[in-house]
Design a protein around this motif. Structure first.
Motif, mmCIF file in Angstrom:
data_model
loop_
_atom_site.group_PDB
_atom_site.id
_atom_site.type_symbol
_atom_site.label_atom_id
_atom_site.label_comp_id
_atom_site.label_asym_id
_atom_site.label_seq_id
_atom_site.Cartn_x
_atom_site.Cartn_y
_atom_site.Cartn_z
ATOM 1 N N THR A 18 -4.577 6.720 2.496
ATOM 2 C CA THR A 18 -3.881 5.262 2.209
ATOM 3 C C THR A 18 -4.550 4.460 1.199
ATOM 4 O O THR A 18 -5.674 4.615 0.980
ATOM 5 C CB THR A 18 -3.926 4.488 3.324
ATOM 6 N N GLU A 66 4.076 -0.670 3.486
ATOM 7 C CA GLU A 66 3.340 0.672 3.370
ATOM 8 C C GLU A 66 4.638 1.468 2.986
ATOM 9 O O GLU A 66 5.493 1.584 3.467
ATOM 10 C CB GLU A 66 2.787 1.114 4.463
ATOM 11 N N SER A 90 0.800 -1.198 0.103
ATOM 12 C CA SER A 90 -0.137 -0.079 -0.086
ATOM 13 C C SER A 90 0.813 1.187 0.056
ATOM 14 O O SER A 90 2.213 1.166 0.060
ATOM 15 C CB SER A 90 -0.815 0.016 1.073
#
Length: 149
Positions: free
Chosen positions: A36, A94, A8
């Motif tokens: 996000t 992430e 992500s």
């Protein structure tokens, strides 16, 4: 249902004065966060960042400066959201980006995702977000921008 990729982006949207845009989730009361979202298909992470900013805020990243921090962290996916991932997937990677907006642009929230937004000083924003990786990235913002704040 297609499962989400455990890859992500986190996009810190901020002004030159380091006011940070935060969004409150619809599905998690008082849970504030930056933009996000998971990568879709084989899209480049910068495209994921651009898409997520547009989908969640209506802000066109082409009008602002998007920076890839070339920085990522792994975190355990909250149990409440694990059903979105393939069985056995418990960790997400992430990748952090920042988007500098010269002044606060109009924000159009994705109604199914967020209920409200606010602009706050970076130090307060770091204290408001629910995610430790989001807080860490916000605390790094002045340094990443070459500021001694």
């Amino acid at each position: 249902m297609a499962y989400k990729q455990p890859v992500s982006v986190l996009v810190l949207i901020h002004t030159p004065e380091l006011e940070v845009l935060l969004l409150e989730r619809n599905d998690f009361a008082d849970a504030w966060q930056s933009v996000t979202g998971s990568r879709e298909g084989e899209e480049a992470l910068s495209e994921t960042a651009r898409r997520e900013v547009w989908e969640e805020t209506g802000i066109d990243t082409r009008e602002h400066t998007l920076r890839d921090w070339a920085y990522c962290s792994d975190f355990e996916i909250y149990a409440r959201w694990r059903h979105r991932y393939a069985p056995g997937v418990t960790t997400n990677t992430e990748h952090v980006f920042s988007l500098t907006v010269v002044e606060r642009p109009p924000v159009i929230l994705a109604p199914g995702e967020h209920r409200r937004y606010c602009w706050v000083d970076w130090a307060r924003a770091a204290d408001m977000v629910f995610s430790p990786s989001n807080a860490e990235a916000i605390r790094l913002l002045p340094q990443r921008l070459g500021r001694g704040d």
